[in-house]
Write an enzyme that holds these catalytic residues in place. Structure first.
Site, PDB file in Angstrom:
ATOM      1  N   ARG A  83      38.004  44.384  41.721  1.00 40.22           N
ATOM      2  CA  ARG A  83      37.104  45.233  42.499  1.00 40.22           C
ATOM      3  C   ARG A  83      35.675  44.808  42.224  1.00 40.22           C
ATOM      4  O   ARG A  83      35.420  43.925  41.392  1.00 40.22           O
ATOM      5  CB  ARG A  83      37.276  46.701  42.094  1.00 40.22           C
ATOM      6  CG  ARG A  83      37.116  46.894  40.582  1.00 40.22           C
ATOM      7  CD  ARG A  83      37.105  48.337  40.171  1.00 40.22           C
ATOM      8  NE  ARG A  83      37.238  48.519  38.738  1.00 40.22           N
ATOM      9  CZ  ARG A  83      36.257  48.402  37.856  1.00 40.22           C
ATOM     10  NH1 ARG A  83      35.043  48.050  38.260  1.00 40.22           N
ATOM     11  NH2 ARG A  83      36.468  48.613  36.575  1.00 40.22           N
TER      12      ARG A  83
ATOM     13  N   LYS B  65      47.012  45.443  32.561  1.00 41.53           N
ATOM     14  CA  LYS B  65      46.478  44.494  31.589  1.00 41.53           C
ATOM     15  C   LYS B  65      47.597  43.739  30.864  1.00 41.53           C
ATOM     16  O   LYS B  65      47.439  42.568  30.517  1.00 41.53           O
ATOM     17  CB  LYS B  65      45.579  45.225  30.591  1.00 41.53           C
ATOM     18  CG  LYS B  65      44.330  45.825  31.230  1.00 41.53           C
ATOM     19  CD  LYS B  65      43.498  46.552  30.189  1.00 41.53           C
ATOM     20  CE  LYS B  65      42.223  47.113  30.807  1.00 41.53           C
ATOM     21  NZ  LYS B  65      42.482  48.128  31.827  1.00 41.53           N
TER      22      LYS B  65
ATOM     23  N   ASN C  81      39.168  42.599  36.614  1.00 38.92           N
ATOM     24  CA  ASN C  81      38.945  43.783  37.429  1.00 38.92           C
ATOM     25  C   ASN C  81      38.954  43.364  38.895  1.00 38.92           C
ATOM     26  O   ASN C  81      38.103  42.583  39.325  1.00 38.92           O
ATOM     27  CB  ASN C  81      37.620  44.445  37.071  1.00 38.92           C
ATOM     28  CG  ASN C  81      37.673  45.069  35.692  1.00 38.92           C
ATOM     29  OD1 ASN C  81      38.599  45.804  35.377  1.00 38.92           O
ATOM     30  ND2 ASN C  81      36.700  44.761  34.861  1.00 38.92           N
TER      31      ASN C  81
ATOM     32  N   HIS D 299      33.217  52.492  24.605  1.00 37.84           N
ATOM     33  CA  HIS D 299      33.803  51.379  25.362  1.00 37.84           C
ATOM     34  C   HIS D 299      33.366  51.382  26.823  1.00 37.84           C
ATOM     35  O   HIS D 299      33.992  50.734  27.658  1.00 37.84           O
ATOM     36  CB  HIS D 299      35.333  51.404  25.266  1.00 37.84           C
ATOM     37  CG  HIS D 299      35.833  51.518  23.862  1.00 37.84           C
ATOM     38  ND1 HIS D 299      35.680  50.506  22.938  1.00 37.84           N
ATOM     39  CD2 HIS D 299      36.442  52.537  23.203  1.00 37.84           C
ATOM     40  CE1 HIS D 299      36.197  50.897  21.779  1.00 37.84           C
ATOM     41  NE2 HIS D 299      36.659  52.116  21.916  1.00 37.84           N
TER      42      HIS D 299
ATOM     43  N   GLU E  73      40.660  41.023  30.610  1.00 41.11           N
ATOM     44  CA  GLU E  73      41.275  41.567  31.807  1.00 41.11           C
ATOM     45  C   GLU E  73      40.538  41.045  33.031  1.00 41.11           C
ATOM     46  O   GLU E  73      39.429  40.492  32.930  1.00 41.11           O
ATOM     47  CB  GLU E  73      41.222  43.104  31.799  1.00 41.11           C
ATOM     48  CG  GLU E  73      39.795  43.659  31.840  1.00 41.11           C
ATOM     49  CD  GLU E  73      39.751  45.158  31.618  1.00 41.11           C
ATOM     50  OE1 GLU E  73      40.226  45.591  30.549  1.00 41.11           O
ATOM     51  OE2 GLU E  73      39.248  45.868  32.495  1.00 41.11           O
TER      52      GLU E  73
ATOM     53  N   GLU F 212      46.031  45.762  20.540  1.00 40.22           N
ATOM     54  CA  GLU F 212      45.682  44.387  20.210  1.00 40.22           C
ATOM     55  C   GLU F 212      44.661  44.414  19.080  1.00 40.22           C
ATOM     56  O   GLU F 212      44.048  45.462  18.814  1.00 40.22           O
ATOM     57  CB  GLU F 212      45.119  43.648  21.425  1.00 40.22           C
ATOM     58  CG  GLU F 212      43.811  44.220  21.947  1.00 40.22           C
ATOM     59  CD  GLU F 212      43.366  43.538  23.244  1.00 40.22           C
ATOM     60  OE1 GLU F 212      44.197  42.875  23.881  1.00 40.22           O
ATOM     61  OE2 GLU F 212      42.180  43.688  23.608  1.00 40.22           O
TER      62      GLU F 212
END
Length: 657
Positions: free
Chosen positions: A284, A116, A282, A226, A280, A191
């Site tokens: 996949r 990330k 991903n 999350h 981010e 962050e």
């Protein structure tokens, strides 16, 4: 051309990929740990290869063993699924280095986006808005709240929200340990944490010929720890300008790394919906891909295979989106007990109306789809994620899709460990959700109301009458009976019902149920009339548990077991798992303070912290790193001065028992 595919994964996603392979005429190969020897994905594959061991680090995370399994089984391609090695560039290189086809983006693209921190630098160069990083070593109170995130992974592991500066060091230590355990990489960054933000993402599909599809948006804001719980497509209520911006930013991200295959670009949309920040990418297929499949009428796994074979995406671009889709993740967990994962035998899993792969019918009738890695009789263990299934509804409108999904979940027969089914139904019917007032703090605000007990004493009465019918040869007979008493505990809320009843010549007489009339009772179905309303209760019994419609009731013995008592201040394992850590230097006799972290358990890929319930003395410590414990196991005892004075004579006797 791919003729035989190994899925380097387990459970639901392996079964999902196998389904497309069967439709395309591709042979399937499964890999399995010792804990998964009898799992559904193993039973459904044409061939299966054992990975010795149970822990992910010894099995599904061993790239060398997985590649060797593919070669041994004669597979010519590998699909990574999601999680485990799906975003591991080294694994992708090992697959292609062995002469196998990799169903996914290039190792270079994975490498660019899998971290990330590196991905954010790349996106900054492409002009995509970002949240400014914060150095944890120099953070001040003005930087709070902070979000700590694992650089190498996702799925909520290695993530912590820090609201107090004094907690930052401890949370960093915990996040690093969890990230290293889950991903083999302990890098964690910080962050700003955006309160009441929305998690919105864009599905990408790209080929080797320059085509990049942005397949609409998804909203995944309803999360716990999350991790996503309910997802939908398209993301409701976004301004058209923002939706266009997200599509363009996602396409730019894919082109920046010459992306091929399926991927997802995730954004945080600030409260008000006018600003979005890159989170981010991903590299996949996502867990929530079915909602995009339903809306676009596509099979994303089939497109992945097509791209991996070097074929271009269909000319003319993707089909136009149609309708709305909502997905709910069914977990074996107790939301009211800190989302504690649950284990045991899943006796039954039936969701009415499921089976469709694509979206709603041409006439607009909603359809419901079930993606799962379990069937009735399977065992839910401690080693892996507690997700049992995904239930997806698609309909012409959001309202219709939400209603169809809630209805299917409410009437599902899920017999076994406690699940989050009731939470899902209540979430889908919550005024904020139906009005699309969505943000990642939904459960922080609404969890107490969504998990409040909903007692239904008639369900306990029905369980008692079904049990009586079972005990009588030939079922229930309308003849007088002796008074009967049966006691049930509702799961998971713990409400206890003592049912006293008898059958007289004038009908049913039950204490606390004035005016209730019995219409019929068999071992599997009871019909009761209360207040002029006739209700039918379907009853299924497994051991000491009775499943009455959506209710689960445990039959309690007439005489409690005296050995079941515990010493005041006992810390019991809230779930089965492995002790991964004990507080430094902790020993019996130490003074502890209320809320002090003492023991860390790992269960189903998540760490759970056991804290001191009160200030006092640690009088016993039975936990040690590496020890596997069952639910209810005694880990430690913390006693106050009052506890010690009250229990001194029999403490040792109780501990020994």
């Amino acid at each position: 051309m791919i003729t035989s595919l190994l899925v380097a994964n387990r459970g639901e996603i392996a079964c999902r990929v196998f389904r497309t392979c069967r439709a395309l005429g591709i042979a399937t190969v499964a890999v399995f740990s010792d804990a998964d020897a009898d799992a559904l994905h193993v039973r459904e594959a044409d061939t299966a290869v054992r990975l010795p061991g149970t822990a992910p680090a010894d099995t599904y995370l061993r790239a060398d063993l997985v590649v060797a399994a593919a070669l041994a089984a004669g597979a010519d391609a590998v699909h990574p699924g999601y999680g485990f090695l799906s975003e591991n560039a080294g694994f992708a290189r090992a697959v292609t280095g062995a002469g196998l086809t990799w169903v996914g983006p290039s190792a270079d693209a994975i490498e660019a986006m899998a971290s990330k921190t590196r991905a954010k630098k790349l996106m900054a160069g492409a002009g995509v808005p970002l949240l400014a990083p914060v150095d944890p070593d120099s953070a001040t109170a003005a930087d709070l709240p902070l979000l700590l995130k694992a650089a190498a992974g996702g799925g909520g592991r290695g993530m912590r929200v820090v609201r107090e500066l004094g907690a930052l060091e401890g949370e960093m230590t915990a996040a690093v340990a969890e990230a290293r355990s889950a991903f083999g990489d302990g890098e964690v960054f910080a962050e700003p944490y955006v309160e009441r933000g929305r998690h919105v993402e864009v599905q990408i599909m790209a080929d080797a010929h320059g085509a990049v599809w942005a397949l609409g948006t998804r909203d995944c804001s309803l999360q716990r720890r999350h991790q996503k719980v309910i997802e939908e497509a398209p993301a409701p209520g976004l301004p058209d300008t923002l939706r266009t911006t997200l599509h363009e930013a996602a396409t730019a991200a894919a082109r920046a790394v010459e992306y091929q295959g399926a991927g997802t670009v995730e954004f945080l949309v600030a409260e008000g919906g006018d600003r979005a920040y890159f989170l981010e990418m991903n590299t996949r297929l996502q867990v929530e891909h079915p909602v995009t499949e339903a809306v676009f009428g596509l099979d994303l796994v089939a497109l992945q295979l097509r791209v991996a074979e070097g074929e271009p995406l269909p000319q003319g671009g993707p089909p136009p989106p149609r309708g709305h889709a909502v997905e709910a993740r069914l977990y074996a967990e107790d939301p009211a007990a800190g989302w504690a994962p649950q284990t045991g035998t899943l006796h039954r899993l039936d969701v009415p109306g499921t089976g469709a792969l694509e979206g709603s019918t041409p006439t607009g009738t909603p359809t419901v789809r079930l993606d799962t890695g379990y069937t009735g009789g399977d065992t839910i263990g401690i080693h892996y994620d507690p997700m049992l299934a995904k239930v997806i509804a698609h309909a012409p409108t959001r309202t219709e899709a939400v209603r169809a999904l809630a209805y299917a979940l409410e009437r599902a027969r899920i017999h076994g460990p406690v699940t989050n089914r009731e939470l899902l139904v209540r979430s889908l019917r919550h005024p904020d959700f139906t009005a699309a007032r969505l943000d990642t703090g939904f459960y922080d605000r609404h969890l107490p109301g969504l998990t409040a007990p909903a007692p239904d004493p008639l369900a306990a009465l029905a369980a008692a009458l079904a049990d009586a019918a079972r005990a009588r040869t030939g079922g229930w007979r309308n003849v007088p009976s002796q008074p009967q008493t049966k006691t049930y505990r509702s799961e998971p809320d713990g409400e206890v019902y003592e049912i006293r009843y008898r059958l007289t010549r004038d009908g049913l007489r039950a204490d606390g149920f004035p005016g209730v009339r019995l219409h019929a009772a068999t071992p599997r179905r009871v019909s009761l009339e209360a207040g002029g309303v006739l209700r039918h209760f379907d009853v299924e019994v497994h051991g000491d548990r009775a499943h009455v419609g959506p209710h689960t009731l445990t039959r309690l013995p007439r005489f409690p077991d005296p050995a079941a008592r515990t010493v005041p201040g006992s810390l019991l394992a809230p779930m089965p798992g492995t002790v991964v850590r004990v507080a430094d230097g902790l020993a019996a006799g130490d003074a502890v303070t209320a809320g002090q972290p003492l023991i860390w358990l790992e269960a189903m890929k998540m760490e759970h912290r056991i804290t001191a319930p009160a200030s006092g003395t640690l009088t016993a410590l039975h936990a040690a790193p590496g020890r596997q414990v069952e639910v209810g196991a005694l880990l430690a005892v913390v006693q106050t001065a009052q506890d010690t004075a009250r229990t001194q004579p029999d403490t040792q006797e109780a501990l020994e028992s």
